[in-house]
Design an enzyme around this catalytic site. Structure first.
Site, PDB file in Angstrom:
ATOM      1  N   ASN A  13       0.886  -1.174   0.000  1.00  0.00           N
ATOM      2  CA  ASN A  13       0.000   0.000   0.000  1.00  0.00           C
ATOM      3  C   ASN A  13       0.920   1.218   0.000  1.00  0.00           C
ATOM      4  OD1 ASN A  13      -1.762   2.069   0.453  1.00  0.00           O
ATOM      5  ND2 ASN A  13      -2.395   1.402   2.509  1.00  0.00           N
ATOM      6  N   TRP A  14       1.041   1.824  -1.161  1.00  0.00           N
ATOM      7  CA  TRP A  14       1.979   2.944  -1.295  1.00  0.00           C
ATOM      8  C   TRP A  14       1.471   4.210  -0.608  1.00  0.00           C
ATOM      9  CZ3 TRP A  14       4.004   3.032  -7.087  1.00  0.00           C
ATOM     10  CH2 TRP A  14       4.689   1.822  -7.339  1.00  0.00           C
ATOM     11  N   LYS A  15       0.171   4.213  -0.239  1.00  0.00           N
ATOM     12  CA  LYS A  15      -0.444   5.406   0.369  1.00  0.00           C
ATOM     13  C   LYS A  15      -0.218   6.619  -0.546  1.00  0.00           C
ATOM     14  CE  LYS A  15      -0.110   3.144   4.803  1.00  0.00           C
ATOM     15  NZ  LYS A  15       0.021   3.229   6.242  1.00  0.00           N
ATOM     16  N   HIS A  98      -9.406   1.221   4.735  1.00  0.00           N
ATOM     17  CA  HIS A  98      -8.134   1.397   5.445  1.00  0.00           C
ATOM     18  C   HIS A  98      -8.345   2.317   6.650  1.00  0.00           C
ATOM     19  CE1 HIS A  98      -4.031   2.530   6.379  1.00  0.00           C
ATOM     20  NE2 HIS A  98      -3.673   1.417   5.775  1.00  0.00           N
ATOM     21  N   GLU A 100      -6.698   4.680   7.770  1.00  0.00           N
ATOM     22  CA  GLU A 100      -6.466   6.113   7.508  1.00  0.00           C
ATOM     23  C   GLU A 100      -7.705   6.752   6.890  1.00  0.00           C
ATOM     24  OE1 GLU A 100      -2.773   5.507   5.450  1.00  0.00           O
ATOM     25  OE2 GLU A 100      -1.891   4.882   7.349  1.00  0.00           O
ATOM     26  N   GLU A 170      -5.210  -4.928  10.438  1.00  0.00           N
ATOM     27  CA  GLU A 170      -4.206  -3.901  10.679  1.00  0.00           C
ATOM     28  C   GLU A 170      -4.502  -3.184  11.996  1.00  0.00           C
ATOM     29  OE1 GLU A 170      -2.226  -2.707   6.678  1.00  0.00           O
ATOM     30  OE2 GLU A 170      -3.828  -1.304   7.132  1.00  0.00           O
ATOM     31  N   GLY A 176       2.647   2.404  10.740  1.00  0.00           N
ATOM     32  CA  GLY A 176       3.585   3.517  10.576  1.00  0.00           C
ATOM     33  C   GLY A 176       4.280   3.915  11.869  1.00  0.00           C
ATOM     34  N   SER A 216       3.582  -2.088  10.235  1.00  0.00           N
ATOM     35  CA  SER A 216       5.028  -2.156  10.439  1.00  0.00           C
ATOM     36  C   SER A 216       5.619  -3.526  10.109  1.00  0.00           C
ATOM     37  CB  SER A 216       5.407  -1.728  11.863  1.00  0.00           C
ATOM     38  OG  SER A 216       4.992  -0.383  12.101  1.00  0.00           O
ATOM     39  N   GLY A 237       2.965  -1.086   4.210  1.00  0.00           N
ATOM     40  CA  GLY A 237       3.019   0.341   3.914  1.00  0.00           C
ATOM     41  C   GLY A 237       4.453   0.758   3.603  1.00  0.00           C
ATOM     42  N   GLY A 238       5.122   1.323   4.594  1.00  0.00           N
ATOM     43  CA  GLY A 238       6.460   1.892   4.418  1.00  0.00           C
ATOM     44  C   GLY A 238       7.440   0.997   3.674  1.00  0.00           C
TER      45      GLY A 238
HETATM   46  P1  13P Z   1       3.175   0.413   7.620  1.00  0.00           P
HETATM   47  O1  13P Z   1       3.682  -0.876   7.025  1.00  0.00           O
HETATM   48  O2  13P Z   1       3.879   1.624   7.104  1.00  0.00           O
HETATM   49  O3  13P Z   1       3.049   0.351   9.105  1.00  0.00           O
HETATM   50  O4  13P Z   1       1.656   0.564   7.056  1.00  0.00           O
HETATM   51  C1  13P Z   1       0.793  -0.482   7.178  1.00  0.00           C
HETATM   52  C2  13P Z   1      -0.440  -0.150   6.421  1.00  0.00           C
HETATM   53  O5  13P Z   1      -1.201   0.705   6.810  1.00  0.00           O
HETATM   54  C3  13P Z   1      -0.670  -0.861   5.164  1.00  0.00           C
HETATM   55  O6  13P Z   1      -1.945  -0.606   4.681  1.00  0.00           O
END
Ligand code: 13P
Length: 255
Positions: A13-15, A98, A100, A170, A176, A216, A237-238
């Site tokens: 997930n590149w956000k 998600h 967020e 999640e 994050g 994470s 994510g990251g």
């Molecule tokens: P991180 O891997 O950056 O914690 O993000 C997880 C996430 O929200 C994937 O959708």
């Protein structure tokens, strides 16, 4: 529970990251690193990158997803994108619900359910996100809350449609933050989600459901998390923004 009954899937997930040239470069770097993966590989990218990434991923084993879609087919919804628009481009996956979007954009369990149904009706594969906030975990209501999110999101989804759903657990406190759930915590909630799905549908449907952990997950902790019996993949994510890190996770899921 037999892990062989279901597909392992690692999704990035590149956000809100990467311009088009950066997106192209990342996919080009990733392709040779994941070409022999024995699991599904998906990258969920910003809307503006979809065409670029679809083109770059053509002929490879990398599938492309969006990070949201609207529940109406078309109309006066300024700033929104419909599931049909994604399908027409060749997009195969969409992330729905998600945390967020729930935290910052007013997404509720009810709108998540509407989006899940619209995405499935359009033929997309859905990565449905659920997970508790830190306060919920401290109050001891993780199971109730995540079961409720799962039940509402899947309301009106048929057993046949469920085959196109992946659930991503999640925990919001792990996203994050660098604070990963322990492998046991991750497995416990993934197993609880599976038993919730077994009650909603049946054991066979639950056994076939891919459940990812996200929060994470990285090149260092992926092995342990993915070795858990109810963790069938990851939503990253990251670490999905760096091809070498993401490919280590993909290869960990391929074992
Ligand atoms: P991180 O891997 O950056 O914690 O993000 C997880 C996430 O929200 C994937 O959708």
């Amino acid at each position: 529970m037999n892990k062989n009954l279901r597909a392992a899937v690692i999704a990035g997930n590149w956000k809100m990251n990467k311009t088009r040239p950066e997106a192209k470069a990342l996919v080009e770097e990733l392709k040779p690193l994941v070409k022999d993966a024995a699991c599904g590989v998906v990258v969920c990218v910003p809307f503006t990158n979809l065409e670029t990434v679809l083109e770059a991923a053509k002929g490879s084993n990398i599938k492309v997803g969006a990070q949201n879609c609207h529940f109406e087919k078309s109309g006066a919804f300024t700033g929104e994108i419909s599931a049909d628009m994604l399908v027409e481009m060749g997009v195969e996956y969409v992330v729905i619900g998600h945390s967020e979007r729930r935290q910052y954009f007013g997404e509720t369990d009810v709108t998540v359910n509407k989006r899940v149904k619209a995405a499935l009706a359009a033929g997309l594969n859905v990565i449905l996100c659920v997970g508790e906030m830190l306060e919920d975990r401290e109050l001891g209501i993780t199971d109730e809350l995540v079961a409720m999110q799962t039940k509402i999101a899947l309301n009106g989804v048929s057993k046949d449609e469920l085959k196109k759903v992946i659930i991503a657990y999640e925990p919001v406190w792990a996203i994050g933050t660098g604070k990963t759930a322990t492998a046991e915590q991750a497995n416990e909630v993934c197993a609880m989600i599976r038993s919730t799905v077994a009650k909603l549908y049946d054991k066979a449907a639950a056994d076939a459901l891919t459940i990812q952990y996200g929060g994470s997950m990285n090149a260092k902790n992926a092995d342990e998390l993915l070795a858990q019996p109810d963790v069938d993949g990851g939503l990253i994510g990251g670490a999905s923004l760096k091809a070498p890190d993401f490919s280590i996770i993909v290869n960990a899921a391929s074992k």
